[in-house]
Structure formats: C-alpha cells, structure tokens
Design a protein around this motif. Structure first.
Motif, mmCIF file in Angstrom:
data_model
loop_
_atom_site.group_PDB
_atom_site.id
_atom_site.type_symbol
_atom_site.label_atom_id
_atom_site.label_comp_id
_atom_site.label_asym_id
_atom_site.label_seq_id
_atom_site.Cartn_x
_atom_site.Cartn_y
_atom_site.Cartn_z
ATOM 1 N N UNK A 161 -52.492 94.911 23.410
ATOM 2 C CA UNK A 161 -51.133 94.406 23.616
ATOM 3 C C UNK A 161 -51.073 93.531 24.865
ATOM 4 N N UNK A 162 -51.670 94.020 25.943
ATOM 5 C CA UNK A 162 -51.694 93.243 27.191
ATOM 6 C C UNK A 162 -52.479 91.950 26.999
ATOM 7 N N UNK A 163 -53.600 92.029 26.279
ATOM 8 C CA UNK A 163 -54.429 90.845 26.035
ATOM 9 C C UNK A 163 -53.669 89.792 25.229
ATOM 10 N N UNK A 164 -52.891 90.227 24.237
ATOM 11 C CA UNK A 164 -52.124 89.290 23.417
ATOM 12 C C UNK A 164 -51.073 88.562 24.252
ATOM 13 N N UNK A 165 -50.457 89.274 25.163
ATOM 14 C CA UNK A 165 -49.477 88.621 26.044
ATOM 15 C C UNK A 165 -50.166 87.591 26.931
ATOM 16 N N UNK A 166 -51.340 87.939 27.430
ATOM 17 C CA UNK A 166 -52.101 86.992 28.258
ATOM 18 C C UNK A 166 -52.514 85.776 27.444
ATOM 19 N N UNK A 167 -52.896 85.990 26.179
ATOM 20 C CA UNK A 167 -53.299 84.873 25.311
ATOM 21 C C UNK A 167 -52.137 83.900 25.128
ATOM 22 N N UNK A 168 -50.941 84.427 24.850
ATOM 23 C CA UNK A 168 -49.772 83.550 24.675
ATOM 24 C C UNK A 168 -49.503 82.773 25.963
ATOM 25 N N UNK A 169 -49.646 83.442 27.088
ATOM 26 C CA UNK A 169 -49.443 82.772 28.374
ATOM 27 C C UNK A 169 -50.480 81.671 28.589
ATOM 28 N N UNK A 170 -51.724 81.953 28.220
ATOM 29 C CA UNK A 170 -52.792 80.957 28.377
ATOM 30 C C UNK A 170 -52.580 79.766 27.446
ATOM 31 N N UNK A 171 -52.126 80.027 26.230
ATOM 32 C CA UNK A 171 -51.840 78.923 25.299
ATOM 33 C C UNK A 171 -50.777 77.997 25.881
ATOM 34 N N UNK A 172 -49.724 78.587 26.425
ATOM 35 C CA UNK A 172 -48.674 77.780 27.058
ATOM 36 C C UNK A 172 -49.235 76.962 28.217
ATOM 37 N N UNK A 173 -50.036 77.621 29.066
ATOM 38 C CA UNK A 173 -50.604 76.941 30.235
ATOM 39 C C UNK A 173 -51.530 75.802 29.834
ATOM 40 N N UNK A 174 -52.263 75.976 28.745
ATOM 41 C CA UNK A 174 -53.180 74.927 28.308
ATOM 42 C C UNK A 174 -52.423 73.704 27.804
ATOM 43 N N UNK A 175 -51.304 73.935 27.113
ATOM 44 C CA UNK A 175 -50.473 72.800 26.698
ATOM 45 C C UNK A 175 -49.929 72.060 27.923
ATOM 46 N N UNK A 176 -49.481 72.813 28.932
ATOM 47 C CA UNK A 176 -48.964 72.198 30.163
ATOM 48 C C UNK A 176 -50.053 71.375 30.842
ATOM 49 N N UNK A 177 -51.228 71.958 30.977
ATOM 50 C CA UNK A 177 -52.328 71.289 31.672
ATOM 51 C C UNK A 177 -52.754 70.011 30.958
ATOM 52 N N UNK A 178 -52.921 70.096 29.639
ATOM 53 C CA UNK A 178 -53.351 68.918 28.879
ATOM 54 C C UNK A 178 -52.302 67.814 28.926
ATOM 55 N N UNK A 179 -51.053 68.188 28.738
ATOM 56 C CA UNK A 179 -49.965 67.210 28.779
ATOM 57 C C UNK A 179 -49.931 66.495 30.132
ATOM 58 N N UNK A 180 -50.017 67.264 31.208
ATOM 59 C CA UNK A 180 -49.958 66.704 32.556
ATOM 60 C C UNK A 180 -51.184 65.841 32.851
ATOM 61 N N UNK A 181 -52.360 66.339 32.508
ATOM 62 C CA UNK A 181 -53.607 65.626 32.802
ATOM 63 C C UNK A 181 -53.669 64.275 32.088
ATOM 64 N N UNK A 182 -53.319 64.268 30.815
ATOM 65 C CA UNK A 182 -53.424 63.035 30.028
ATOM 66 C C UNK A 182 -52.373 62.014 30.467
#
Length: 258
Positions: free
Chosen positions: A218-239
């Motif tokens: 359960x904790x891992x799934x919450x972290x995964x969702x958080x990481x997915x969000x962060x990766x979209x933010x990072x890619x959007x900002x970087x590009x």
C-alpha cells in the motif's frame, strides 16, 4: 532520394516524412498539453481517501483458514498402523508406485482464498497510469531522436542537450517498467505466504507476514503514484526549458537530419 549509392523510393520517403510529422505533432502536444494535465490529475489522485488511509489496519484482508484439530498419535501402534496401511494397499491392488506420499492439501471451506480486494482495486488504477507514462515517454523520445542532426565536429552543445533529454526519457521508461515488476513480485510473494498458511495454519507468523507485505505494498503504491506525478513535472519542465536547443541544436538549421 539518394546519398552516395543509397537510393530510397520516393513513395517510401513520403511515408517516412509523414511518420516524422505525425510523431512531431504527437510529441509537441504531449509536452505542451498532456504532461501538465496528467501531473495535475495524479496530484488530485494523491489526495483521494484511498491513498490517505490513516490506520493501515483498514487495508488488512482476513485470511479464513481453519486450524485443524490436533491429532494424538500413539507411538506404540505406529508400526502396526503402517504395516496395516501397506497391507490394505496391496489388497486394493495399489502399490507404492501408484500411491505417492506428499504434503497434505487442505480444502478451503469458502473455496478460493481471495486477494486483498482493496489493494487489487488500487493496483488496477495505478497500472494504467504506469503504462501510459511508458508509452508517452517512448513517443517523446522518438521525437527528440529524430531531431538529432548528423554528426559533425564542433557546435555540438545543442546535440548534447538532446542526448541528455533522450537519456532522461529512457531512465523514466525503465523506472516505470520496474514498478510493474514490483507489483508482480508482490502477488508472487503473497501467494507463497498464503500457501504456507494453508499448509501450516497453526503458525501465526505467516499470517502476520501477509499483513506486513500488504501494508508495504500500500505504501509502495502511494509512492509510485507520487513518482509518476514527479516524472511528468520533471519532463515537462526539462523539455520546455531547453525546447529551442532540442528543436534547433545548431545555429545553422540547414543540416540534413537523421
């Protein structure tokens, strides 16, 4: 279309150019529109009650395995019982080759032992998000790779930015794929533990371990969702920050592209 002995059919060239234009349109739309919308969507998902359970006991799943009554054996008759058992097998036309001993399998009163329903529902929501990130990263990565100009000496600063962008996209793809592996490992590990519970229902530690891995997942799934969000933010900002160099890596834009 030819280049020193290599000739490309004009019809194929037209189709390849159309493919490049389609990839370009899709990728630019992903970066400008899809990525920011998806990061906001995942941010809202993180605020939903399903991912903010205060007491992890709420996500526990009871495993209904009846503990069998103890069997009292009289050692003085064990040998006689074994001999009688073998004699009955011979009388019935059975021998040791046809009757093989093995671990006992208990029949479950309720049929199949169910998975943790709450975690299954959560996983079914998270998996499509992981797959979407992998697919969209692949499209954007292809777009950037198609923008890389032919290799030349000097004036390669913009090309290095393109290569770093491709490397970041490839890293995100790999991390997202590892999330799917993590979910598979959870199911396999839990299944093995539940099998142990059915075989040794009197050992409480096995049941406690299943509870522990449910909480961990359960904790891992919450972290995964958080990481997915962060990766979209990072890619959007970087590009967006490097979009000029990504689209025009060199000061002169007359070079032939790959």
């Amino acid at each position: 279309m030819s280049s020193k002995g290599i000739k490309v059919d004009n019809d194929l060239k037209t189709k390849v150019d159309a493919f490049r234009e389609r990839i370009t349109g899709e990728a630019e739309n992903l970066v400008a529109d899809f990525f920011p919308k998806k990061l906001l969507e995942l941010d809202s998902f993180l605020k939903e009650p399903i991912l903010n359970v205060a007491d992890l006991k709420e996500i526990h799943s009871e495993i209904n395995v009846k503990v069998p009554d103890p069997i009292i054996l009289n050692n003085s008759h064990d040998g006689v019982d074994v001999q009688n058992s073998r004699k009955r097998k011979m009388e019935d036309g059975l021998d040791d080759d046809n009757c093989q001993d093995g671990p006992k399998v208990f029949v479950m009163p309720g049929g199949m032992i169910k998975s943790n329903g709450q975690l299954v529902d959560l996983i079914e929501r998270v998996k499509p998000e992981i797959r979407t990130l992998i697919e969209k990263c692949n499209t954007v990565k292809m777009w950037v790779q198609l923008l890389i100009p032919r290799i030349e000496d000097g004036n390669n600063f913009g090309v290095s930015i393109q290569e770093e962008t491709v490397a970041e996209l490839r890293t995100v793809e790999g991390e997202a794929a590892s999330y799917l592996d993590q979910i598979s490992r959870y199911y396999i590990t839990r299944a093995k533990l539940v099998s142990k519970i059915t075989k040794y229902p009197h050992v409480e530690d096995y049941q406690r371990t299943v509870t522990e891995i449910d909480e961990k997942e359960y904790i891992s799934l919450k972290i995964i969702v958080s990481e997915l969000r962060n990766q979209y933010v990072t890619l959007h900002d970087m590009i967006l920050k490097n979009i000029e160099k990504i689209k025009r890596p060199r000061s002169s834009n007359n070079e032939a592209l790959y």
